[in-house]
Write a protein that holds these residues in place. Structure first.
Motif, short mmCIF file in Angstrom:
data_model
loop_
_atom_site.label_atom_id
_atom_site.label_comp_id
_atom_site.label_asym_id
_atom_site.label_seq_id
_atom_site.Cartn_x
_atom_site.Cartn_y
_atom_site.Cartn_z
N THR A 86 -6.10 -4.17 -2.99
CA THR A 86 -6.19 -5.35 -2.22
C THR A 86 -7.34 -5.58 -2.35
O THR A 86 -6.74 -7.32 -1.96
N SER A 122 -9.61 4.70 1.44
CA SER A 122 -8.84 4.24 0.84
C SER A 122 -8.13 2.60 1.35
O SER A 122 -8.30 1.30 0.81
N LYS A 123 -8.19 2.87 2.69
CA LYS A 123 -7.96 1.44 3.85
C LYS A 123 -9.60 0.87 4.43
O LYS A 123 -9.04 -0.73 4.93
N GLY A 180 0.86 -1.41 0.04
CA GLY A 180 -0.48 0.26 -0.13
C GLY A 180 1.20 0.77 0.20
O GLY A 180 2.18 0.86 0.31
N SER A 218 -4.92 0.06 7.95
CA SER A 218 -4.28 0.91 9.32
C SER A 218 -5.36 1.10 10.33
O SER A 218 -6.14 1.77 9.91
N GLU A 232 1.16 5.44 1.57
CA GLU A 232 0.40 6.18 2.62
C GLU A 232 0.24 8.09 1.56
O GLU A 232 1.54 8.48 0.94
N TYR A 291 -6.77 9.13 2.48
CA TYR A 291 -5.31 7.11 3.34
C TYR A 291 -6.43 6.62 3.03
O TYR A 291 -6.40 5.57 3.39
N LEU A 324 -4.14 6.45 -4.41
CA LEU A 324 -4.77 5.53 -3.40
C LEU A 324 -5.91 4.37 -4.03
O LEU A 324 -5.96 3.58 -2.96
N ASN A 328 -4.32 0.85 -2.99
CA ASN A 328 -4.91 0.60 -1.45
C ASN A 328 -5.89 -0.25 -1.75
O ASN A 328 -6.32 -0.91 -0.73
N THR A 329 -7.37 0.22 -2.31
CA THR A 329 -8.10 -0.01 -2.42
C THR A 329 -8.97 -1.50 -3.73
O THR A 329 -8.99 -3.03 -3.19
#
Length: 251
Positions: free
Chosen positions: A120, A158-159, A93, A142, A95, A155, A112, A116-117
């Motif tokens: 993952t 996106s997590k 990922g 996170s 940041e 951030y 992001l 990240n999305t």
């Protein structure tokens, strides 16, 4: 001590930081390790060398999780080298913090959310298809998804979607004995934006407040401890859970 002898662990983003720490921890417990990297080949090779120094076997695979075809190739190369994949850790990922919500650009959003999305999500999906029965799937998220933090809206947003996916997968994979869990680390020294930063960085004042064990930042070893637990037989009946690695704080 956890025994991972004969098992194979695939960890995205494992050339450095948290991913590297998890890779080395699993190797020290006997696992074969698939070291994934997006661009830093030298760091990946160094991690693989350390895995082998600890007695494990390792391969490095360049793959960008933002590209679904790369994710499939990553798992294919892992299986071609080691056979079954027993543990998959979706760790890769990026940041981007310290930006007011009103100042977030479309370019920043796309970057992001693509890594990240989307990255993952499809790593978890591929792991769900490829991890052996009674295997383990982990997502490294996170704490910004548990406690909203000003200037970290992009951030954290996106997590958060993969956390939901983890809880769905835990139910869908239960009949195969595959556990799916999330680790939410706090600010971790030596990882992400905290790989190299000024000793006087404001985050040090933040983490030194009362309510955190040792009044310190987290370490990559703290996260590896949690990853070892979830990979162990002790966690064979723990699934769909979220573990905050924060020293007792909520952030």
């Amino acid at each position: 001590m956890t025994d991972l002898s004969g098992k194979t662990a695939l960890i995205t983003g494992s050339a450095r930081g948290i991913g590297r720490a998890i890779a080395l921890r699993y190797a020290s417990r006997g696992a074969n390790v698939v070291v994934n990297y997006a661009g830093n080949k030298d760091a990946a090779m160094a991690t693989a060398a350390d895995v082998e120094r600890l007695g494990g076997r390792a391969i490095t695979v360049q793959a960008n999780v933002a590209v679904v075809a790369d994710i499939h190739r990553l798992f294919n190369e892992a299986a071609a080298r080691f056979g079954e994949i027993d543990i998959a850790v979706a760790n890769a990922g990026v940041e981007l913090i310290g930006i007011d919500f009103v100042d977030i650009t479309e370019e920043q959003f796309d970057r992001l959310f693509t890594i990240n999305t989307k990255g993952t999500f499809f790593t978890l999906q591929t792991a769900a298809r490829r991890v052996a029965d009674n295997g383990r799937i982990l997502y490294v998220g996170s704490t910004t998804t548990a406690v909203p933090v000003a200037r970290e809206g992009l951030y954290g947003s996106s997590k958060i979607a993969p956390r939901y996916a983890v809880e769905v997968l835990a139910q869908e994979l239960a009949d195969r004995g595959v556990t799916v869990n999330t680790i939410l680390p706090t600010a971790i020294e030596g990882a992400g934006v905290f790989t190299e930063f000024d000793p006087d960085h404001p985050v040090r004042q933040f983490v030194s407040r009362p309510g955190r064990i040792g009044r310190r930042m987290g370490t990559v070893e703290d996260v590896a401890d949690a990853a070892e637990y979830f990979a162990s037989d002790l966690a064979a009946w723990v699934s769909g859970q979220t573990l905050l690695v924060t020293g007792g704080s909520f952030q």
